[in-house]
Structures are given as structure tokens and as C-alpha cells.
Design a protein around this motif. Structure first.
Motif, PDB file in Angstrom:
ATOM      1  N   HIS A   1       0.844  -1.192   0.000  1.00 16.11           N
ATOM      2  CA  HIS A   1       0.000   0.000   0.000  1.00 16.11           C
ATOM      3  C   HIS A   1       0.887   1.253   0.000  1.00 16.11           C
ATOM      4  CE1 HIS A   1       1.098  -0.900   4.099  1.00 16.11           C
ATOM      5  NE2 HIS A   1       0.986   0.387   4.343  1.00 16.11           N
ATOM      6  N   ASP A   2       2.212   1.053   0.199  1.00 12.31           N
ATOM      7  CA  ASP A   2       3.139   2.177   0.369  1.00 12.31           C
ATOM      8  C   ASP A   2       3.819   2.500  -0.969  1.00 12.31           C
ATOM      9  OD1 ASP A   2       5.206   3.862   0.939  1.00 12.31           O
ATOM     10  OD2 ASP A   2       5.843   2.815   2.755  1.00 12.31           O
ATOM     11  N   LEU A   3       3.310   3.521  -1.628  1.00  9.46           N
ATOM     12  CA  LEU A   3       3.806   3.849  -2.971  1.00  9.46           C
ATOM     13  C   LEU A   3       5.255   4.333  -2.943  1.00  9.46           C
ATOM     14  CD1 LEU A   3       3.127   3.941  -5.915  1.00  9.46           C
ATOM     15  CD2 LEU A   3       1.902   6.067  -5.558  1.00  9.46           C
ATOM     16  N   SER A   4       5.651   5.010  -1.862  1.00  6.58           N
ATOM     17  CA  SER A   4       7.036   5.513  -1.820  1.00  6.58           C
ATOM     18  C   SER A   4       8.024   4.344  -1.770  1.00  6.58           C
ATOM     19  CB  SER A   4       7.246   6.460  -0.638  1.00  6.58           C
ATOM     20  OG  SER A   4       7.058   5.779   0.567  1.00  6.58           O
ATOM     21  N   LEU A   5       7.604   3.252  -1.144  1.00  6.86           N
ATOM     22  CA  LEU A   5       8.439   2.049  -1.095  1.00  6.86           C
ATOM     23  C   LEU A   5       8.588   1.446  -2.495  1.00  6.86           C
ATOM     24  CD1 LEU A   5       9.468   0.404   1.469  1.00  6.86           C
ATOM     25  CD2 LEU A   5       7.655  -1.193   0.907  1.00  6.86           C
ATOM     26  N   LEU A   6       7.503   1.471  -3.236  1.00  3.33           N
ATOM     27  CA  LEU A   6       7.544   0.914  -4.595  1.00  3.33           C
ATOM     28  C   LEU A   6       8.486   1.700  -5.495  1.00  3.33           C
ATOM     29  CD1 LEU A   6       4.001  -0.199  -5.747  1.00  3.33           C
ATOM     30  CD2 LEU A   6       5.879  -1.564  -4.893  1.00  3.33           C
TER      31      LEU A   6
END
Ligand code: SF4
Length: 326
Positions: free
Chosen positions: A216-221
Motif C-alpha cells: 500500500h506504500d507507494l514511496s516504497l515501490l
């Protein structure tokens, strides 16, 4: 070249109160050797989609339409949804492996991590000697940053990060072409999370597998993915290269997600979040399901369902989505 081709895939949860449309008409390609990030809030359908592709859905979930084709390097292909029980057993692990969020739940608590790797090798490589299996288990553990002597450890004797690494080692046991990682670092602290992301990228370089990385964490992606697909209310609403999604998101929901998580790099920014909550999948709003939460919504958004035309499903600017993400 694609290794997985998902076409018009839909999954419903069938309950007494009517069908819940968890995944609706999703079409996605996974290219050989790439890391495809799949992002969205809880309930957006990303885990259901992954479980459908890996044929891990259990009733009341059911695939209601669509296809999933797996393509080998030699040009042969497999209709994943048509695989029988025995073929499916061979397909999983050997061609496609899954790493789940909670390794503590996914690993067998009464078996050492070495024995769990050994089990996979013994079943799928019956000709492999005991010594070779032990060597392979030690090599795999070392490759994910666990010293070989820890192969005699039980899952509860390892830290959360080590358990997740062990789960990755097990997934790698048969050199699969595709690994689905469902929130593999969510329960870990940021430092361990980052270490594991780097490890996954390094392993991908070495072994050449493709990854579907769900979070759910776009910054991680942004840290790990080559391409990203954003899901909302069971549909893919935007796809693109990680850099393009980062610098010029075209769907208002993507922009909202980007503003909801602190970035792992760069200056501090105010987090804005997305107003409202994800919709009830049993009674989705008509038109664009995001319209009740969208600051850019227009009159037609509440009646017209935007198609994923090109890379974005948004009616703004004649279907091109946001042109200026400010
Ligand atoms: Fe917002 Fe309309 Fe685009 Fe949906 S289609 S994201 S409501 S502008």
C-alpha cells in the motif's frame, strides 16, 4: 518479452448479501525480469489479484472471467487458470513462487528453515541427493544474508527480518521465473525494510526472475519497481514507469497516494492523505468509483466509467488524466 499476461480478469466474493467485485476487468503484463509494483489502499484488490494469478483463491472467492497466460523462454506457454491439480503443484515453486506478508504465518513453526527448503527440493527435485539439498539450502540462506549455520533455527528463533529473508530463500529454491511478494516488508522497521529491498533487487539481477511486489506504500515501490500499477476499487487506474509515476502521476488517486506516505529519500514534505475512505465493494459509486473522494471530479465522473485508455483511467483532459500534478 512478457512472462505473465493477465487479460480482463475479474474475481468476485460470493456471499449471501450478493457478489463483492474484488477485481474487475484487470489486464496487466509482467515482463521477463522486471519488478512490477502493485499499489493501492486496503481493499483495492491487489492481494486478491495476486492470489488469483497464483491460483490460491479459496471460496467464497471465485474467478468469474478473464485469462492468465504464463510464457516460458522456450516459447511454450501455460493457461494458468486451466491447470489441473498436479500441474498446478509443479507450476507453483518451479515457475511461480509467492512470499507472503507474515513469514511467521507462512513458515511452518515446527520445522527448521533448512528443513523447509529441503522439503521443497525433495518434492520437486526427486533426483537430488541429500547432501546436494543441504548444500543448496545453505547456499540459498547465505544468498539472502542468513549464515548457513542458522538453517537449523526454527522460525521463532529468527528476527522478523530474518524470517522474511528465509521466506524469500524458500521461494528461490527452484529458481522460479516469477515471484509474487505480497507486502513482504510491511511488518518490518524502515532500516530492515530497505535492506531487504536492496537484497531483492540484487537477487533479481543475479537470477533474472520477475517480481510482482504488492504494497500500500507507494514511496516504497518507487525504491524497488521498474513499473508500477495502481489499483482502486478492484480496477487498475494507472500504469507507468516508476519514474513517470513519481514525477508526473496522471490519476488523482495516484497523486493522493504519493502525498500520503513519507518518501524514503529527499526533503521532508507535508503528508496530505486522501479524503474519505475506500468504497464498499458491494455497492460501488456509479461512474468513476473514486469520484466521491476526487478533488478534480467533474459532472460526468459520477455517471461515466473511465476506461484504462493508454496508461490512465480518468476522464480529465479528454481521458489523458492530470496534466499538471500540482
Ligand atoms: Fe477524478 Fe473524474 Fe478522473 Fe475519476 S474520472 S479520477 S472522478 S477526475
Amino acid at each position: 518479452m512478457n512472462v505473465l499476461e493477465i487479460r480482463d480478469l475479474s474475481v468476485d466474493y460470493l456471499s449471501g448479501g450478493g457478489a463483492v467485485h474484488a477485481v474487475a476487468d484487470v489486464s496487466l503484463d509482467l515482463r521477463r525480469g522486471e519488478i512490477l509494483g502493485l499499489a493501492g489502499e486496503s481493499g483495492s484488490g491487489k492481494s486478491t489479484l495476486a492470489n488469483a494469478v497464483a491460483r490460491l483463491l479459496r471460496p467464497p472467492a471465485a474467478i468469474t472471467s478473464g485469462s492468465v497466460v504464463y510464457r516460458r523462454q522456450d516459447g511454450s506457454s501455460e493457461d494458468v487458470l486451466a491447470l489441473g491439480r498436479k500441474e498446478l503443484r509443479a507450476f507453483r515453486w518451479k515457475e511461480l513462487a509467492v512470499v507472503f506478508q507474515s513469514a511467521m504465518n507462512a513458515l511452518n513453526p515446527v520445522s527448521t528453515v533448512g528443513a523447509q527448503i529441503d522439503d521443497v527440493l525433495r518434492i520437486h527435485r526427486p533426483g537430488m541427493s541429500r547432501n546436494d539439498r543441504a548444500e543448496r539450502a545453505a547456499e540459498l540462506l547465505q544468498r539472502v544474508g542468513i549464515s548457513a549455520d542458522r538453517r537449523r533455527a526454527y522460525p521463532h528463533e529468527l528476527s522478523g527480518g530474518m524470517r522474511q529473508r528465509a521466506a524469500i530463500a524458500i521461494a528461490l529454491a527452484l529458481n522460479p521465473e516469477v515471484i509474487i511478494m505480497d507486502e513482504p516488508t510491511t511488518a518490518l522497521d524502515v532500516v530492515v525494510q530497505r535492506d531487504i529491498l536492496h537484497e531483492i533487487r540484487a537477487l533479481r539481477e543475479e537470477y533474472g526472475f520477475a517480481v510482482v511486489f504488492i504494497t500500500h506504500d507507494l514511496s516504497l515501490l518507487m525504491e524497488i519497481s521498474d513499473r508500477i500499477a495502481i489499483m482502486y476499487a478492484g480496477r487498475v487506474v494507472e500504469t507507468g514507469g516508476a519514474r513517470a509515476i513519481h514525477t508526473s502521476p496522471r490519476h488523482p488517486y495516484t497523486l493522493g497516494l504519493l502525498r500520503s506516505f513519507p518518501r524514503l529519500h529527499g526533503p521532508r514534505e507535508q503528508l496530505l492523505g486522501i479524503p474519505g475512505t475506500p468504497p464498499d465493494l458491494r455497492s460501488l459509486p456509479p461512474g468513476c468509483a473514486f469520484h466521491p473522494r476526487c478533488g478534480k471530479a467533474m459532472a460526468e465522473c459520477s455517471s461515466e466509467l473511465p476506461a484504462l485508455d493508454g496508461d490512465v483511467a480518468c476522464l480529465l483532459n479528454g481521458g489523458r488524466g492530470l496534466e499538471d500534478a500540482s
